[in-house]
Design a protein around this motif. Structure first.
Motif, short mmCIF file in Angstrom:
data_model
loop_
_atom_site.label_atom_id
_atom_site.label_comp_id
_atom_site.label_asym_id
_atom_site.label_seq_id
_atom_site.Cartn_x
_atom_site.Cartn_y
_atom_site.Cartn_z
N TYR A 108 0.85 -1.20 0.00
CA TYR A 108 0.00 0.00 0.00
C TYR A 108 0.88 1.25 0.00
CZ TYR A 108 -4.19 -2.68 0.16
OH TYR A 108 -5.20 -3.52 -0.22
N HIS A 129 3.00 -10.71 9.20
CA HIS A 129 1.62 -10.81 8.71
C HIS A 129 1.02 -12.15 9.07
CE1 HIS A 129 -1.43 -11.83 5.59
NE2 HIS A 129 -1.94 -10.73 6.11
N ARG A 133 -2.26 -12.54 11.30
CA ARG A 133 -3.42 -13.10 10.61
C ARG A 133 -3.94 -14.35 11.32
NH1 ARG A 133 -6.26 -12.67 6.07
NH2 ARG A 133 -7.28 -14.60 5.49
N GLY A 282 -11.71 -2.03 9.49
CA GLY A 282 -12.21 -3.00 8.51
C GLY A 282 -13.70 -3.22 8.67
N GLY A 283 -14.16 -3.18 9.93
CA GLY A 283 -15.53 -3.62 10.17
C GLY A 283 -16.56 -2.52 10.12
N THR A 286 -16.86 -0.37 5.39
CA THR A 286 -17.16 -1.32 4.30
C THR A 286 -18.52 -1.98 4.51
OG1 THR A 286 -15.90 -2.91 5.57
CG2 THR A 286 -14.79 -1.94 3.67
N VAL A 353 -6.85 -3.83 -5.21
CA VAL A 353 -5.91 -3.84 -4.09
C VAL A 353 -4.49 -3.58 -4.63
CG1 VAL A 353 -7.26 -5.32 -2.55
CG2 VAL A 353 -5.74 -6.39 -4.22
N ARG A 355 -0.52 -4.36 -4.92
CA ARG A 355 0.54 -5.37 -4.81
C ARG A 355 1.78 -4.87 -5.54
NH1 ARG A 355 -2.75 -6.83 -1.72
NH2 ARG A 355 -3.71 -8.88 -1.49
N PRO A 412 -15.08 -10.00 -3.99
CA PRO A 412 -15.28 -8.74 -3.27
C PRO A 412 -14.46 -8.65 -2.00
CG PRO A 412 -17.15 -10.19 -2.92
CD PRO A 412 -16.27 -10.87 -3.92
N PHE A 413 -14.06 -9.81 -1.45
CA PHE A 413 -13.29 -9.82 -0.21
C PHE A 413 -11.82 -10.18 -0.47
CE2 PHE A 413 -17.68 -10.80 1.19
CZ PHE A 413 -17.87 -9.73 2.05
N GLY A 414 -11.36 -10.02 -1.71
CA GLY A 414 -9.98 -10.37 -2.05
C GLY A 414 -9.82 -11.87 -2.17
N ARG A 418 -4.58 -13.21 2.01
CA ARG A 418 -5.07 -11.96 2.60
C ARG A 418 -6.59 -11.82 2.47
NH1 ARG A 418 -1.55 -7.86 4.31
NH2 ARG A 418 0.60 -8.51 4.04
N CYS A 420 -10.29 -11.45 3.21
CA CYS A 420 -10.83 -10.67 4.33
C CYS A 420 -11.33 -11.57 5.48
CB CYS A 420 -12.00 -9.81 3.83
SG CYS A 420 -12.82 -8.96 5.16
N PRO A 421 -10.77 -11.40 6.69
CA PRO A 421 -11.22 -12.22 7.81
C PRO A 421 -12.60 -11.81 8.35
CG PRO A 421 -9.45 -10.74 8.50
CD PRO A 421 -9.66 -10.50 7.05
N GLY A 422 -13.12 -10.65 7.89
CA GLY A 422 -14.41 -10.18 8.42
C GLY A 422 -15.56 -10.42 7.46
C1 HEM Z 1 -18.48 -5.64 2.97
C2 HEM Z 1 -17.53 -5.62 3.85
C3 HEM Z 1 -16.07 -5.85 3.57
C4 HEM Z 1 -15.38 -5.83 2.38
C5 HEM Z 1 -15.93 -5.57 0.98
C6 HEM Z 1 -14.00 -6.14 2.69
C7 HEM Z 1 -13.01 -6.26 1.73
C8 HEM Z 1 -11.71 -6.64 2.02
C9 HEM Z 1 -10.68 -6.90 1.02
C10 HEM Z 1 -10.86 -6.82 -0.49
C11 HEM Z 1 -9.55 -7.24 1.69
C12 HEM Z 1 -8.22 -7.66 1.05
C13 HEM Z 1 -7.20 -6.54 1.05
C14 HEM Z 1 -5.94 -6.94 0.31
O1 HEM Z 1 -5.84 -8.04 -0.21
O2 HEM Z 1 -5.03 -6.10 0.23
C15 HEM Z 1 -9.84 -7.18 3.10
C16 HEM Z 1 -8.91 -7.43 4.10
C17 HEM Z 1 -9.18 -7.23 5.44
N1 HEM Z 1 -10.41 -7.00 6.02
FE1 HEM Z 1 -12.14 -6.76 5.04
N2 HEM Z 1 -13.87 -6.30 4.05
C18 HEM Z 1 -15.11 -6.16 4.62
C19 HEM Z 1 -15.43 -6.30 5.98
C20 HEM Z 1 -14.52 -6.48 6.98
C21 HEM Z 1 -14.82 -6.61 8.39
C22 HEM Z 1 -16.24 -6.64 8.96
C23 HEM Z 1 -13.63 -6.71 9.05
C24 HEM Z 1 -13.33 -6.85 10.54
C25 HEM Z 1 -14.11 -7.21 11.44
C26 HEM Z 1 -12.57 -6.67 8.06
C27 HEM Z 1 -11.22 -6.73 8.34
C28 HEM Z 1 -10.24 -6.91 7.38
C29 HEM Z 1 -8.82 -7.09 7.71
C30 HEM Z 1 -8.19 -7.06 9.12
C31 HEM Z 1 -8.16 -7.29 6.48
C32 HEM Z 1 -6.65 -7.53 6.27
C33 HEM Z 1 -6.41 -9.01 6.04
C34 HEM Z 1 -4.98 -9.37 5.71
O3 HEM Z 1 -4.22 -8.51 5.24
O4 HEM Z 1 -4.62 -10.54 5.93
N3 HEM Z 1 -13.14 -6.53 6.83
N4 HEM Z 1 -11.15 -6.82 3.29
#
Ligand code: HEM
Length: 476
Positions: A108, A129, A133, A282-283, A286, A353, A355, A412-414, A418, A420-422
């Motif tokens: 980033y 990481h 993680r 994160g929580g 989004t 994202v 990289r 949508p969550f990658g 990495r 997304c844990p949420g």
């Molecule tokens: C609609 C809701 C959400 C979307 C669209 C979303 C999307 C994403 C995406 C695309 C990534 C990957 C980033 C990357 O690869 O560089 C990510 C990572 C992450 N998200 Fe989410 N997220 C959402 C909700 C949440 C929630 C609810 C939490 C926490 C409770 C959260 C915590 C994180 C964290 C800590 C990471 C970093 C993971 C890592 O680097 O291993 N996210 N999210």
């Protein structure tokens, strides 16, 4: 004598120059020749400004549209001060995400590091990481297994909607943010909405969020500088909560992330605070965006809204008055999951994202040179008509009989290490909020207020929603 010395120096310079050409410039030119087609734009800023030009988030935007039609789905550019490969190709995106730490690495822009802090999960790489993680995944699994987990989410949704009873209109994005903030603060720090620490964290958090999307110069008074200061205030508040908990105060608050975090010895104090911030960040935004998008798209699709309502009426019909939803009920929300997936696909909350290539990478006909920035663009895959029929249309039924987890055309969550844990928390929150919204209110969206990708996504007018309680249908 001088002439002789001069010729030696000259020959030396020529040899050095030729050496540089053969060892550096020629390989670079050869690599550039094999890099994808594209253009670098202006010196230094390259094409960054056109890449960041705002557009409706359910469209590609003119930059990607132009470049894909001119150069294909993978092209080179110069973005965020680096030579860059932009990928709108499903297979390459997947390859990039799956090869994290082997061929590619999360990268980033530096100003983001300044705000998130050096221990943030989005910033750290390698073993650090992995360690953070693993802990995040343990926390998610442990909290999910606690009985209060889903009840707390539902109670928070009910609380928010109770405050609408005397209103005819709400600004939905504000309400959704209140909801997701209260849920995450409760889950992570065990705080209730009416506690003074919650209000303090929220106030600092709003400043922090504004800085995250601002121009990154550290001059006192700018949103960026205020955000860095807000981060340090949130850190202090979190540290105070940690201390209070350690010294045995607030014994009743158990079962949150913090309780588990405190028992972990493998993390420094800084990492623990960063971890809390990551979860809040994160929580919060989004998930509230996902809720707003779902409501917006449903408002424009009466058949989808009808089917969703009937799914929730069926679930409610076999429950007692005042009975909370459980995991079995959640599993029955199949059409709701289709609606959520479709809102994620059309709304593109995270467009791409960041990289970088760790070494020269060959993929199909392309060469991605070592050190270049690589941007997998999810929105381009989500809106690709060769992968999703009538791609620009909100059509939740397309998800019937599709396996979500193995679906490479939907990220949508990658993905990869990495992912997304949420993701599940975001979906449960949205599903439970929808349950009460469709059963307790008649509502309609007003006018056209499409979400805009700046590229962070926002509803410019906050999405005003007309609401009218269904009095005959008091669930609690
Ligand atoms: C609609 C809701 C959400 C979307 C669209 C979303 C999307 C994403 C995406 C695309 C990534 C990957 C980033 C990357 O690869 O560089 C990510 C990572 C992450 N998200 Fe989410 N997220 C959402 C909700 C949440 C929630 C609810 C939490 C926490 C409770 C959260 C915590 C994180 C964290 C800590 C990471 C970093 C993971 C890592 O680097 O291993 N996210 N999210």
């Amino acid at each position: 004598m001088v002439a002789g010395l001069f010729s030696v120096v000259l020959v030396g310079l020529i040899v050095l120059f030729l050496g540089l050409i053969f060892t550096h410039f020629l390989p670079l030119l050869l690599k550039l020749g094999h890099a994808p087609r594209g253009s670098f734009g202006w010196p230094l800023v390259g094409e960054t400004l056109s890449f960041l030009k705002p557009h409706a988030s359910n469209t590609l935007g003119s930059f990607l549209q132009d470049h894909c039609s001119r150069y294909g789905k993978v092209f080179k550019s110069h973005l965020f001060c680096y030579p860059t490969v932009v990928s709108c190709d499903q297979e390459l995106n997947n390859f990039i995400l799956q090869n994290e730490e082997k061929l590619f690495q999360c990268s980033y822009p530096k100003p983001i590091h300044g705000i998130l802090g050096k221990s943030s999960m989005l910033v750290v790489v390698g073993d650090t990481h992995k360690r953070l993680r693993n802990l995040a995944l343990t926390l998610v699994t442990t909290t999910k297994s606690k009985p209060d987990y889903i009840n707390d989410i539902e109670k928070t949704a009910i609380q928010i909607m109770d405050s609408w009873k005397d209103k005819t209109q709400v600004i939905f994005c504000e309400e959704a943010r209140k909801f997701t903030f209260n849920v995450i603060v409760k889950q992570v720090l065990g705080l209730d909405p009416d506690e003074p620490q919650t209000a303090k964290i929220l106030e600092d958090f709003l400043t922090f969020m504004k800085g995250l999307i601002s121009f990154p110069v550290y001059i006192p008074g700018t949103p960026y500088a205020r955000a860095v200061q807000a981060r340090s205030r949130i850190s202090s508040t979190v540290k105070a909560i940690v201390e209070e908990r350690r010294s045995g105060g607030n014994c009743k608050k158990k079962g949150d992330f913090l309780e588990i975090l405190l028992s972990v010895n493998s993390l420094s104090e800084d990492e623990k605070v960063s971890f809390v911030l990551d979860s809040l960040l994160g929580g919060y935004e989004t998930t509230s965006l996902l809720m707003a998008m779902t409501v917006q798209f449903l408002g424009q699709s009466p058949p989808a809204l009808e089917q969703l309502k009937s799914e929730h009426q069926n679930i409610r019909s076999i429950k007692l008055k005042n009975e909370y939803l459980n995991w079995e009920d959640y599993k029955k929300m199949e059409f709701t999951q289709h609606v959520i997936n479709e809102a994620l696909r059309c709304g593109n909350i995270v467009k791409f994202v960041h990289r970088k290539a760790l070494k020269d990478v060959r993929f199909k006909d392309y060469l991605i040179p070592s050190g270049w920035k690589v941007l997998p663009v999810f929105s381009a895959v989500h809106l690709d008509p060769s992968l999703h029929g009538s791609a620009l249309q909100f059509h939740p039924w397309r998800w019937e009989n599709q396996s979500q987890t193995t679906c490479k055309k939907f990220a949508p969550f990658g993905g990869g290490p990495r992912f997304c844990p949420g993701s599940e928390l975001a979906k449960v929150e949205t599903a439970f909020f929808l349950h009460h919204l469709v059963l307790s209110f008649r509502w309609s969206t007003q006018g056209v207020d499409p979400p805009i990708a700046y590229p962070y996504v926002e509803f410019p007018n906050g999405m005003p929603l007309k609401v009218e309680p269904i009095l005959s249908q008091s669930l609690f």
